[in-house]
Each structure stands twice: as C-alpha cells, then as structure tokens.
Design a protein around this motif. Structure first.
Motif, mmCIF file in Angstrom:
data_model
loop_
_atom_site.group_PDB
_atom_site.id
_atom_site.type_symbol
_atom_site.label_atom_id
_atom_site.label_comp_id
_atom_site.label_asym_id
_atom_site.label_seq_id
_atom_site.Cartn_x
_atom_site.Cartn_y
_atom_site.Cartn_z
ATOM 1 N N SER A 120 43.386 56.773 104.666
ATOM 2 C CA SER A 120 42.101 56.779 103.963
ATOM 3 C C SER A 120 41.970 58.015 103.077
ATOM 4 N N ARG A 121 42.563 59.145 103.482
ATOM 5 C CA ARG A 121 42.509 60.356 102.663
ATOM 6 C C ARG A 121 43.296 60.170 101.374
ATOM 7 N N VAL A 122 44.471 59.559 101.481
ATOM 8 C CA VAL A 122 45.271 59.302 100.282
ATOM 9 C C VAL A 122 44.553 58.316 99.377
ATOM 10 N N ASP A 123 44.044 57.223 99.951
ATOM 11 C CA ASP A 123 43.335 56.212 99.158
ATOM 12 C C ASP A 123 42.142 56.830 98.435
ATOM 13 N N ARG A 124 41.418 57.695 99.141
ATOM 14 C CA ARG A 124 40.216 58.295 98.545
ATOM 15 C C ARG A 124 40.560 59.151 97.339
ATOM 16 N N TRP A 125 41.633 59.943 97.422
ATOM 17 C CA TRP A 125 41.975 60.816 96.307
ATOM 18 C C TRP A 125 42.603 60.057 95.154
ATOM 19 N N LEU A 126 43.355 59.009 95.443
ATOM 20 C CA LEU A 126 43.886 58.199 94.346
ATOM 21 C C LEU A 126 42.749 57.544 93.574
ATOM 22 N N GLU A 127 41.738 57.090 94.296
ATOM 23 C CA GLU A 127 40.576 56.498 93.637
ATOM 24 C C GLU A 127 39.782 57.559 92.879
ATOM 25 N N ARG A 128 39.576 58.719 93.505
ATOM 26 C CA ARG A 128 38.806 59.794 92.873
ATOM 27 C C ARG A 128 39.468 60.282 91.595
ATOM 28 N N LEU A 129 40.809 60.275 91.561
ATOM 29 C CA LEU A 129 41.547 60.759 90.397
ATOM 30 C C LEU A 129 41.923 59.624 89.437
ATOM 31 N N SER A 130 41.375 58.435 89.710
ATOM 32 C CA SER A 130 41.536 57.270 88.817
ATOM 33 C C SER A 130 42.989 56.854 88.616
ATOM 34 N N ILE A 131 43.775 56.904 89.698
ATOM 35 C CA ILE A 131 45.158 56.422 89.620
ATOM 36 C C ILE A 131 45.449 55.392 90.713
ATOM 37 N N ASP A 132 44.385 54.893 91.365
ATOM 38 C CA ASP A 132 44.599 53.894 92.406
ATOM 39 C C ASP A 132 45.169 52.594 91.842
ATOM 40 N N HIS A 133 44.932 52.326 90.556
ATOM 41 C CA HIS A 133 45.434 51.084 89.958
ATOM 42 C C HIS A 133 46.936 51.151 89.668
ATOM 43 N N VAL A 134 47.541 52.338 89.792
ATOM 44 C CA VAL A 134 48.991 52.452 89.570
ATOM 45 C C VAL A 134 49.695 52.926 90.850
ATOM 46 N N GLU A 135 49.041 52.741 92.003
ATOM 47 C CA GLU A 135 49.586 53.303 93.244
ATOM 48 C C GLU A 135 50.919 52.693 93.645
ATOM 49 N N ASP A 136 51.243 51.495 93.146
ATOM 50 C CA ASP A 136 52.511 50.843 93.507
ATOM 51 C C ASP A 136 53.619 51.085 92.479
ATOM 52 N N ARG A 137 53.314 51.870 91.461
ATOM 53 C CA ARG A 137 54.322 52.146 90.436
ATOM 54 C C ARG A 137 55.106 53.413 90.778
ATOM 55 N N PHE A 138 56.247 53.547 90.102
ATOM 56 C CA PHE A 138 57.101 54.714 90.302
ATOM 57 C C PHE A 138 56.827 55.743 89.197
ATOM 58 N N PRO A 139 57.182 57.007 89.421
ATOM 59 C CA PRO A 139 56.850 58.046 88.444
ATOM 60 C C PRO A 139 57.290 57.747 87.011
ATOM 61 N N HIS A 140 58.450 57.109 86.832
ATOM 62 C CA HIS A 140 58.913 56.839 85.463
ATOM 63 C C HIS A 140 58.108 55.731 84.790
ATOM 64 N N GLN A 141 57.265 55.053 85.572
ATOM 65 C CA GLN A 141 56.477 53.952 85.015
ATOM 66 C C GLN A 141 55.054 54.369 84.636
ATOM 67 N N ILE A 142 54.704 55.632 84.823
ATOM 68 C CA ILE A 142 53.345 56.093 84.522
ATOM 69 C C ILE A 142 53.391 57.253 83.538
ATOM 70 N N SER A 143 52.238 57.605 83.003
ATOM 71 C CA SER A 143 52.166 58.652 81.987
ATOM 72 C C SER A 143 52.255 60.041 82.621
ATOM 73 N N GLY A 144 52.426 61.065 81.771
ATOM 74 C CA GLY A 144 52.479 62.440 82.252
ATOM 75 C C GLY A 144 51.189 62.851 82.941
ATOM 76 N N GLY A 145 50.058 62.437 82.383
ATOM 77 C CA GLY A 145 48.781 62.759 83.008
ATOM 78 C C GLY A 145 48.626 62.112 84.370
ATOM 79 N N GLN A 146 49.120 60.877 84.503
ATOM 80 C CA GLN A 146 49.048 60.189 85.796
ATOM 81 C C GLN A 146 49.992 60.828 86.807
#
Length: 231
Positions: A120-146
């Motif tokens: 729940s702590r991980v889920d909460r921070w991913l949502e708070r930082l607006s990256i929960d929609h990419v939680e199943d992606r790998f680092p090379h699949q997301i932007s530098g900011g993400q």
C-alpha cells in the motif's frame, strides 16, 4: 539533525576536500548546495549518506555519530539507479523488499518499521507522483521525468526523515525539470522533510533552498550561506 564538527576529508590521491569544516542543519530545513565542478558538492552528500567517511572530525545525525548508512536517510541520484529488468512498481518497492529481507535489525531496517503495509505504501506513492499508470512498464519504456519520479517514489516509500539529492534534475529537459522542482516544493510543504540538494544550477538552488550553501575551491574550511526567505 545534521552536525559536522571539524570535518576533514581527503581522497587517497591526496586531494583534500574538507579541512576542519563545521556545519549544522536543523530538522525540517531545506538546503541546496552549489559551487563549481570539483568543489566537493557530491563528496559532502556522500559523507552525509554514510557512503564516505571523514578522515578526522565527526558527522552526527540526530546526535548519533554516523558510521554507516542509516535506514532513515534517502538518497536520490542523477542517474536514477533503477534496475532495467524490473518494472516501475518493482523498482519503487526495492527498498522495502531489502528491508523485508534483513528484518528489524536496526541497521538496514528501522526497529519500529511496519513491513506489513509495503504494497500500500508503494501504491500510494506511485499514485501521488502520477506514475501509477506506468507501474507495469520498464525503465526504458518511460520518460526521464517518470524515471526520476520512480526513484523518488522508491525513496519516499521508506519513510525517510532526511532526503539527499545529487543533481537530480540535471539530465531533464527544461519543462520536466520545472515540474520536478514544483513536485519537490509540494512534498516539502506537505511533509517538512529535511532535504539537502546538490545542484550546479543557480536558479534551481534559489527555487528549492531556504538555505543556500555556496562552496568555493577546496580545501574547504568555511562556506558562504545565504538565507532565502521566499524559495
């Protein structure tokens, strides 16, 4: 919170960075550190993180002499430090996973840590930082900011009382960098975490720091400190 007393540090090459340097930071303060390349900004951060050790003098956090990395200190690097074979969620959960492995030993994991709420702590921070929609992606699949937000989520999920950042936004484009700076200010206003941010950017130092430390050329025994009333 942080107290450096007569700190002396030299690299094995013989280059002395700090020579009887003293400095203090109160809990809840926002600091930025700026200076020319090679002046010791990153060295200072690694000393506070417990990854380097002074040759002489002492470094205390909350009154305790720092002899090793402490579990309540969070470190965010410019290169993000993400595992390329792990998803965003897995990277954000890495610190808590390591704590679960060691258990409540007081060295890797605070003795009062509640590890039952890790997901729940991980889920909460991913949502708070607006990256929960990419939680199943790998680092090379997301932007530098993400990727940077993922690194910050991994740190904040550990409930640190001190956050250290080493030029965390240097590799980002101007718009993303401004968004990340706004995020740091929001988190500071919400949680009043003590933070020390190393940067080479004067505008960023003024934006993020209520106290700005200006380093000169080493060896450093004293520094100029500017109080910024309205970051």
């Amino acid at each position: 919170m942080i107290k450096a007393v007569d700190l002396q540090f030299s690299y094995p090459s013989g280059v002395t960075i700090f020579d009887r340097f003293s400095w203090s930071v109160s809990a809840g303060e926002a600091w930025t550190v700026i200076g020319p390349s090679g002046c010791g900004k990153s060295t200072l951060l690694l000393l506070i993180a417990g990854l380097l050790h002074p040759n002489e003098g002492s470094l205390l956090i909350n009154g305790n002499k720092l002899e090793r990395p402490r579990p309540r200190t969070g470190l965010v690097l410019q290169e993000y430090g993400l595992l390329p074979w792990s998803t965003v969620w897995e990277n954000a959960a890495l610190g808590l996973q390591i704590r679960g492995y060691y258990g409540h030993d007081g060295k890797h994991t605070p003795e009062d840590e509640d590890l039952t709420q890790s997901k729940s702590r991980v889920d909460r921070w991913l949502e708070r930082l607006s990256i929960d929609h990419v939680e199943d992606r790998f680092p090379h699949q997301i932007s530098g900011g993400q990727r940077q937000r993922t690194a910050i989520a991994r740190t904040l999920a550990l409930h640190p009382d001190l956050i250290l950042m080493d030029e965390p936004f240097g590799a980002l484009d101007a718009l993303t960098r401004e968004n990340m700076q706004s995020l740091i200010l929001e988190l500071y206003a919400e949680h009043h975490l003590t933070h020390v941010i190393v940067t080479h950017n004067i505008e960023e130092a003024v934006t993020l720091g209520k106290n700005i430390m200006i380093l000169g050329d080493p060896p450093i025994s004293s520094v100029e400190i500017m109080v910024n009333d309205d970051p």
